[in-house]
Structures are given as C-alpha cells and as structure tokens.
Design a protein around this motif. Sequence first.
Motif, PDB file in Angstrom:
ATOM      1  N   LEU A 147       0.376  10.451   5.716  1.00 55.91           N
ATOM      2  CA  LEU A 147       1.473   9.850   4.964  1.00 55.91           C
ATOM      3  C   LEU A 147       1.571  10.554   3.621  1.00 55.91           C
ATOM      4  O   LEU A 147       0.614  10.558   2.838  1.00 55.91           O
ATOM      5  CB  LEU A 147       1.243   8.352   4.762  1.00 55.91           C
ATOM      6  N   ASN A 176       4.588  11.420   8.000  1.00 54.45           N
ATOM      7  CA  ASN A 176       5.683  10.604   7.495  1.00 54.45           C
ATOM      8  C   ASN A 176       5.691  10.687   5.973  1.00 54.45           C
ATOM      9  O   ASN A 176       4.690  11.073   5.353  1.00 54.45           O
ATOM     10  CB  ASN A 176       5.542   9.151   7.939  1.00 54.45           C
ATOM     11  N   VAL A 178       6.748   8.607   2.276  1.00 53.60           N
ATOM     12  CA  VAL A 178       7.058   7.325   1.673  1.00 53.60           C
ATOM     13  C   VAL A 178       7.472   7.524   0.221  1.00 53.60           C
ATOM     14  O   VAL A 178       6.918   8.356  -0.494  1.00 53.60           O
ATOM     15  CB  VAL A 178       5.864   6.337   1.756  1.00 53.60           C
ATOM     16  N   VAL A 180       8.458   4.770  -3.040  1.00 59.46           N
ATOM     17  CA  VAL A 180       8.528   3.370  -3.453  1.00 59.46           C
ATOM     18  C   VAL A 180       9.667   3.197  -4.451  1.00 59.46           C
ATOM     19  O   VAL A 180       9.788   3.955  -5.423  1.00 59.46           O
ATOM     20  CB  VAL A 180       7.194   2.912  -4.076  1.00 59.46           C
ATOM     21  N   TYR A 212      10.315   6.727   4.718  1.00 53.92           N
ATOM     22  CA  TYR A 212      10.303   5.296   4.488  1.00 53.92           C
ATOM     23  C   TYR A 212      10.455   5.044   2.992  1.00 53.92           C
ATOM     24  O   TYR A 212       9.563   5.383   2.211  1.00 53.92           O
ATOM     25  CB  TYR A 212       9.001   4.676   5.011  1.00 53.92           C
ATOM     26  N   VAL A 214      10.455   2.147   0.500  1.00 52.97           N
ATOM     27  CA  VAL A 214      10.027   0.749   0.510  1.00 52.97           C
ATOM     28  C   VAL A 214      10.126   0.177  -0.897  1.00 52.97           C
ATOM     29  O   VAL A 214       9.919   0.877  -1.886  1.00 52.97           O
ATOM     30  CB  VAL A 214       8.576   0.618   1.036  1.00 52.97           C
ATOM     31  N   ASP A 216       8.766  -2.241  -3.811  1.00 53.56           N
ATOM     32  CA  ASP A 216       7.585  -2.946  -4.300  1.00 53.56           C
ATOM     33  C   ASP A 216       7.581  -2.838  -5.816  1.00 53.56           C
ATOM     34  O   ASP A 216       7.941  -1.790  -6.369  1.00 53.56           O
ATOM     35  CB  ASP A 216       6.295  -2.342  -3.725  1.00 53.56           C
ATOM     36  N   GLY A 222       2.751  -0.554  -3.104  1.00 56.06           N
ATOM     37  CA  GLY A 222       3.757  -0.169  -2.119  1.00 56.06           C
ATOM     38  C   GLY A 222       3.274   0.957  -1.222  1.00 56.06           C
ATOM     39  O   GLY A 222       3.458   0.926  -0.004  1.00 56.06           O
ATOM     40  N   GLU A 226       2.240   0.531   2.791  1.00 56.39           N
ATOM     41  CA  GLU A 226       2.900   1.335   3.825  1.00 56.39           C
ATOM     42  C   GLU A 226       1.878   2.163   4.607  1.00 56.39           C
ATOM     43  O   GLU A 226       1.992   2.324   5.822  1.00 56.39           O
ATOM     44  CB  GLU A 226       3.953   2.245   3.194  1.00 56.39           C
ATOM     45  N   ARG A 229       0.367  -0.235   7.021  1.00 52.21           N
ATOM     46  CA  ARG A 229       1.302  -0.586   8.084  1.00 52.21           C
ATOM     47  C   ARG A 229       1.387   0.520   9.126  1.00 52.21           C
ATOM     48  O   ARG A 229       1.451   0.258  10.337  1.00 52.21           O
ATOM     49  CB  ARG A 229       2.690  -0.863   7.498  1.00 52.21           C
ATOM     50  N   GLN A 230       1.370   1.772   8.648  1.00 49.14           N
ATOM     51  CA  GLN A 230       1.469   2.903   9.571  1.00 49.14           C
ATOM     52  C   GLN A 230       0.114   3.314  10.148  1.00 49.14           C
ATOM     53  O   GLN A 230       0.042   4.220  10.966  1.00 49.14           O
ATOM     54  CB  GLN A 230       2.094   4.105   8.857  1.00 49.14           C
TER      55      GLN A 230
END
Length: 272
Positions: A147, A176, A178, A180, A212, A214, A216, A222, A226, A229-230
């Motif tokens: 990530l 992936n 991310v 925030v 993603y 997200v 937060d 955040g 994530e 979650r992943q």
Amino acid sequence: MASPLVVLTDFYAVSARALSYAAGLAVSMKTELVLLHARHDVLLAPIDYGSYSPVSDNATDRVLQTLADAQPVPTQVDVSDRELTEAVRATVHRHHPLLLVLGRPETADAPVEIVTGTAMDLLTTVPYPLLVVPPPAGDTFPPRRLLLAVDGEPFVLLRHQNVLRQLLRLAEGTLNVVRVTDDSHARLGAEAILRTVADNDLTEVLPPSQLYEVYDRSVVSGILAEAARQEADLLVVVARQHSLIGSLFHRSVTAQLLEHSPVPVLVLPAED
C-alpha cells in the motif's frame, strides 16, 4: 549481483526480526547484506540513556561476525568509528545499496522514540530509501500486498525509484494507493493522484480501481486503517524533505507511521 541491503545494527536496533526480514529479502533478490555498526552511535545508543551500557570493541566485532556468518546470503560487516549519519553516508557511497533497514525495538521498555528519531534524522541528513521493520506481527513474507501512501501533490523521488518494482516482482505482488482527505483537504480524484505515481515510474500504470481516497481527521489513523482493511503487508510512504504549510505529509506523520505501523514501512525520500 543486485545492490546489497544495509542493515543498521547496534544493541538496540540489531533486531532479530529486522535482520531476518532483510535476509529473506536478500535471498529473494539474490543479493548480499551489509551489517553496519557505528561504534560511537550517539543517535541509537546515547550515553545518557539509562539502560545503555557500552560494549567492548572486540565483543562487538565477535557478535557482528557471528551474526554475519549465520545469514543465508553472503554478509559483510562494516564497522565505523564515525557517528551514525556519517557512517551511513560512507556506507551508501561505498556499497550503493538498494535500501537501508532499521529494526523497531522488540520489547515494551525499549526506547522506540530513539529509533524513530534516528530514522527521521537519517531521512533528513542522508536521504535514502529506509525500511523500518516492527516486532513480529505474523506478517506475510515476501510482501505481496503493498500500500503506497501519497499526499496527492507532485513529487520527485531522490533516488532508487525502482525499489517498488523490485519488491513487487519478488512475489508478483499487488500495489494499491491511498490518500487521506479531511475537512481541509478535498478529494483530488484518481487521475491527478495516479499521475504523481506514474511520473516517478514507481510501477506499471495503475487503474483508478487501485486508488483509495479515504476520509479521516487524522492522516496517520486513516492510512493505518486502510492498510488494515486491505491486509497490506508492506506500507510505502513518500516523505518530503521539508513540509510545506498545509501539506498532509510532514515529519511527524512519517514518524508516527514508523512508530505505530504493525507492518514494515518503506520510506521513499522525495524533494519538496
């Protein structure tokens, strides 16, 4: 032979977990290890820290050589009489490693703030890809789910932008991205954010489905939420040398991620 991995060692940070992790990467990459030890390490082993007790040079050399001999790949021992930042700078110049590896303390009473402070100091004074390995957490090895945390603004990596590509090839891993958002930082959209990744040639072109954004109120929470979650097994952070006013990423965010992430964190230094 690929570029070696340099493991920073002393009697706080010579974590068996970090060394094992680095050795596993080295096996997969078909490369070598370098164990770097700075005798006069005022960052990782300050004399005024109550639990630190100096170890003789001969004893240090024996311990390091024993560690080197036990590794599954050829391992050099590099002992320096310089302070840590100067020792690292010299080792980087000599070995041109793929990255540096630092272990987070394995016990609750170990000085995690010293290791984190050392990491931040190195990223500022000797900017180089730095992998910080936490205590055992039942992770997957080699990492398969990566990530990448970014702030969405353009960046330029200082060097070794091929680190991610090499890690992804080890286990045909996935990446992936991310970002925030909060009340002060609106969504930027996939195209703008993924362009910053593509401009640095970090990996193959990523589809919008792998980004993603997200919400937060805390960038740190955040990102970590994530990652959980992943079920990411490696967190990659782009960290700028100096924060700009309003920037999501600054030294304290990076430091908090290094302190609290349950999975290894790879920090890629970038220009402002």
